[in-house]
Write a protein that holds these residues in place. Sequence first.
Motif, short mmCIF file in Angstrom:
data_model
loop_
_atom_site.label_atom_id
_atom_site.label_comp_id
_atom_site.label_asym_id
_atom_site.label_seq_id
_atom_site.Cartn_x
_atom_site.Cartn_y
_atom_site.Cartn_z
N MET A 189 0.82 -1.19 0.00
CA MET A 189 0.00 0.00 0.00
C MET A 189 0.86 1.25 0.00
O MET A 189 0.53 2.22 -0.65
N LYS A 190 1.95 1.18 0.75
CA LYS A 190 2.84 2.34 0.83
C LYS A 190 3.37 2.71 -0.55
O LYS A 190 3.42 3.88 -0.91
N ALA A 191 3.77 1.69 -1.34
CA ALA A 191 4.29 1.94 -2.69
C ALA A 191 3.24 2.57 -3.59
O ALA A 191 3.57 3.27 -4.54
N LEU A 192 1.96 2.32 -3.28
CA LEU A 192 0.87 2.90 -4.07
C LEU A 192 0.40 4.24 -3.51
O LEU A 192 -0.54 4.83 -4.02
N GLY A 193 1.06 4.69 -2.44
CA GLY A 193 0.69 5.95 -1.83
C GLY A 193 -0.59 5.86 -1.02
O GLY A 193 -1.29 6.86 -0.84
N LYS A 194 -0.90 4.66 -0.55
CA LYS A 194 -2.14 4.44 0.22
C LYS A 194 -1.80 4.19 1.69
O LYS A 194 -0.76 3.63 2.01
N ARG A 195 -2.71 4.59 2.54
CA ARG A 195 -2.60 4.30 3.96
C ARG A 195 -3.28 2.96 4.21
O ARG A 195 -4.43 2.77 3.88
N SER A 196 -2.55 2.00 4.75
CA SER A 196 -3.13 0.67 4.96
C SER A 196 -3.60 0.51 6.40
O SER A 196 -3.15 1.22 7.30
N GLY A 197 -4.49 -0.43 6.58
CA GLY A 197 -4.98 -0.75 7.91
C GLY A 197 -5.81 -2.02 7.84
O GLY A 197 -6.03 -2.57 6.76
N TRP A 198 -6.26 -2.48 8.99
CA TRP A 198 -7.11 -3.67 9.02
C TRP A 198 -7.88 -3.70 10.31
O TRP A 198 -7.48 -3.11 11.31
N GLU A 199 -8.99 -4.37 10.24
CA GLU A 199 -9.83 -4.61 11.41
C GLU A 199 -10.15 -6.10 11.43
O GLU A 199 -10.16 -6.76 10.39
N SER A 200 -10.39 -6.62 12.63
CA SER A 200 -10.71 -8.04 12.71
C SER A 200 -11.62 -8.33 13.89
O SER A 200 -11.72 -7.53 14.82
N ARG A 201 -12.25 -9.49 13.79
CA ARG A 201 -13.08 -10.00 14.89
C ARG A 201 -12.82 -11.50 14.98
O ARG A 201 -12.91 -12.23 13.99
N THR A 202 -12.50 -11.97 16.19
CA THR A 202 -12.20 -13.38 16.42
C THR A 202 -13.25 -14.01 17.30
O THR A 202 -13.66 -13.43 18.30
N ASP A 203 -13.68 -15.21 16.90
CA ASP A 203 -14.60 -16.02 17.70
C ASP A 203 -13.92 -17.35 17.96
O ASP A 203 -13.52 -18.05 17.03
N ALA A 204 -13.77 -17.70 19.24
CA ALA A 204 -13.15 -18.97 19.61
C ALA A 204 -14.22 -20.04 19.73
O ALA A 204 -15.38 -19.75 19.98
N LYS A 205 -13.81 -21.28 19.54
CA LYS A 205 -14.66 -22.45 19.72
C LYS A 205 -15.88 -22.45 18.80
O LYS A 205 -17.00 -22.70 19.21
N VAL A 206 -15.63 -22.20 17.53
CA VAL A 206 -16.68 -22.24 16.50
C VAL A 206 -16.64 -23.63 15.85
O VAL A 206 -15.57 -24.06 15.40
N PRO A 207 -17.77 -24.35 15.79
CA PRO A 207 -17.78 -25.67 15.14
C PRO A 207 -17.46 -25.56 13.64
O PRO A 207 -17.99 -24.68 12.96
N ALA A 208 -16.61 -26.43 13.16
CA ALA A 208 -16.21 -26.42 11.75
C ALA A 208 -17.32 -26.95 10.86
O ALA A 208 -17.88 -28.02 11.12
N MET A 209 -17.63 -26.20 9.80
CA MET A 209 -18.54 -26.67 8.76
C MET A 209 -17.81 -27.77 7.98
O MET A 209 -16.59 -27.87 8.03
N ALA A 210 -18.55 -28.57 7.24
CA ALA A 210 -17.98 -29.70 6.51
C ALA A 210 -16.81 -29.29 5.61
O ALA A 210 -15.75 -29.93 5.63
N GLU A 211 -16.96 -28.24 4.82
CA GLU A 211 -15.91 -27.81 3.89
C GLU A 211 -14.66 -27.37 4.64
O GLU A 211 -13.53 -27.73 4.26
#
Length: 142
Positions: free
Chosen positions: A1-23
């Motif tokens: 992003m820096k090379a493109l002259g953009k300000r980068s960032g990120w947001e996230s949300r974590t959930d523990a102990k989620v049952p896995a779907m088949a896939e």
Amino acid sequence: MKALGKRSGWESRTDAKVPAMAEIAARLGIGEGDLCVRTAYEFLADGRPVQLSTSWEPYDLTAGTFIVLPKGVPHAGAGVVNRMAAIAGDRRGGTAARDPEGRSRHAHPATYYSDEGRPVETADIVVPAALCEIVYEIPVGR
């Protein structure tokens, strides 16, 4: 992003102990319904979303360790390779699917494996087709 002259960032949300779907269970080599840590990420350029990613890690792999949550200290934001290496030695990366025409907006799967071949994380990555083409390789390890 820096090379493109953009300000980068990120947001996230974590959930523990989620049952896995088949896939997801199949990609992680675990049983359907086995517990996972699921994290949804939104990656930003100048405050606008440019990529979404949802990752799943087998809970039994990190349960009881200091890296069970991706934002947990001391490896907050370090990425799956560095986090897993902190508890179990070197890791190597997988590669994401590729959409050379850049037409789709569907999720591209990526899976990371331990040196022993065990899947340690799988993720679905979504990038708006109008923004870019997804092509990456991550050399990790020896």
